[in-house]
Design an enzyme around this catalytic site. Structure first.
Site, short mmCIF file in Angstrom:
data_model
loop_
_atom_site.label_atom_id
_atom_site.label_comp_id
_atom_site.label_asym_id
_atom_site.label_seq_id
_atom_site.Cartn_x
_atom_site.Cartn_y
_atom_site.Cartn_z
N ARG A 61 31.03 57.11 34.21
CA ARG A 61 30.07 56.13 33.68
C ARG A 61 30.54 55.63 32.33
O ARG A 61 30.29 54.49 31.95
CB ARG A 61 28.68 56.75 33.56
N TYR A 113 23.45 28.18 35.69
CA TYR A 113 23.23 28.93 36.92
C TYR A 113 21.82 29.54 36.93
O TYR A 113 21.35 30.06 35.92
CB TYR A 113 24.29 30.02 37.03
N ASP A 185 30.71 31.05 29.55
CA ASP A 185 30.89 31.47 30.94
C ASP A 185 32.10 30.73 31.49
O ASP A 185 32.07 29.52 31.68
CB ASP A 185 29.63 31.15 31.75
N LYS A 210 34.01 35.90 41.75
CA LYS A 210 34.50 34.59 42.14
C LYS A 210 36.03 34.52 42.08
O LYS A 210 36.71 35.18 42.83
CB LYS A 210 33.83 33.54 41.25
#
Length: 378
Positions: A61, A113, A185, A210
């Protein structure tokens, strides 16, 4: 031999061209075994050698060698200080907006978005944060909207789905003048076409799902910071929220990045041809294309045309997402931007005749032929 493997890759990356950086990553090969494909460290915990002696890894983690290789690779590709790999693009954005405190104000791209809009309006607005949505290509308007409480500019460029391109360097100058952060972004162009930190941005965020991954088989998010101070924020966020990317997913994104240069060139070349062809079709009223990359949107003449376009494509897939090898067609009204209020969508032009296409790496003639037969079904 171990040191030679390390220094030949990570420490000398600045000497390589981008096309070589994506192939060789940060360490590139495994320092211990020399494995050319960086290993998947599928472990939750790590043995300490002795009291007060750590290998540098304690618990996955917190840190994992496979995820760290991806994070270092992304820092190299974006020209940043440190990278962080999250379990999704939304998880990455949550940590970006986690920089906000009660009463902070953020200026964002107006056709952002829908998931990012939802984070702002449904979560951080309840923490008394305020958000202003503007056309970030109008830098004078952006600067005029800055308040004493403004903490950050958050820009998509090109925007999703209207493909508006902002001047990152100009926005960075504004941000520095007002001592606020600039987050960009960079999902649509990837570091192959655009490196915001080199233009003055403080934070770069990606939906790694993506173009970075590129094969529609991983959900991932990436953040790269320009400073160690910001890096400490994201390190604490990952440690506390437990939203780091899993080792197998990190390895899959690393593998995808190796062909990023090749894929982006093909996406770009195909999208130019498709955009040119669409601009001449009588049923297409307007094409939105940034002039670079693999994304474009279009408005057609009727809802009936939309129905046929979405239903009658054969090779092209009617599916949400983007940036993979396959060409995908998406209906923002009910998919990516369903969270945006209808009056805002209508003002922006995201109407019932509007579709978005992620142009893949198939033969461009086949993509055009499929669009042609679907449009001619009307």
């Amino acid at each position: 031999m171990v040191n030679e493997c390390y220094y030949n890759t990570y420490d000398r990356k600045e000497r390589l061209h981008f096309d070589s950086k994506v192939v060789h990553g940060a360490l590139g090969c495994d320092p211990m075994t020399g494995a050319v494909s960086f290993p998947i460290f599928q472990t939750a915990t790590f043995r300490h050698r002795a009291f007060d002696i750590s290998t540098g890894y304690d618990y996955s983690r917190l840190q994992n060698p496979t995820r760290q290789e991806l994070e270092r690779t992304m820092a190299i590709l974006e020209g940043g200080m440190e990278g962080f790999a999250f379990s999704s693009g939304q998880a990455a954005n949550m940590c970006v907006f986690g920089l906000l405190k009660k009463g902070d104000h953020v200026i964002l791209s107006d056709d952002i978005y829908g998931g990012t809009y939802r984070i702002c309006q449904d979560i951080f607005r309840n923490m008394d944060c305020e958000f202003t949505y503007l056309d970030m290509t109008d830098t004078a308007r952006v600067e005029a909207a800055i308040r004493p409480a403004t903490r950050m500019l958050f820009v998509e460029t090109p925007t999703n789905p209207m493909m508006k391109v902002a001047d990152i360097a100009a926005l960075a100058e504004i941000a520095k003048r007002h001592e606020i952060l600039l987050a960009v972004d960079n999902t649509f162009l990837s570091p192959y076409f655009q490196r915001p930190i080199q233009q003055g941005a403080d934070i770069v965020v990606h939906s790694g799902t993506k173009y970075l991954c590129g094969h529609n088989d991983v959900i991932a998010g990436i953040v790269v910071t320009a400073s160690r101070e910001l890096a400490e924020h994201f390190r604490m966020q990952m440690k506390t929220r437990g939203n780091g990317l899993a080792p197998l997913d990190s390895w899959l994104v690393l593998r995808g990045i190796k062909t990023l240069s090749l894929r982006m060139e093909r996406h770009d070349g195909n999208a130019r041809k498709v955009a040119e062809w669409l601009s001449t079709h009588p049923k297409v009223k307007k094409v939105y294309y940034a002039g670079q990359g693999g994304m474009l949107s279009l408005e057609v003449d009727s809802v009936d045309t939309v129905r046929h376009l979405l239903s009658d494509v054969r090779m092209i897939l009617f599916a949400e997402s983007l940036g993979g090898t396959e060409t995908l067609i998406t209906y923002p009204l009910t998919q990516t931007h369903e969270s945006i209020p209808s009056e805002v969508r209508e003002r922006l032009g995201i109407n019932e005749r509007f579709v978005r296409i992620s142009v893949g790496i198939e033969n461009a003639e086949d993509i055009i032929a499929d669009l042609a037969q679907a449009l001619n079904m009307v």
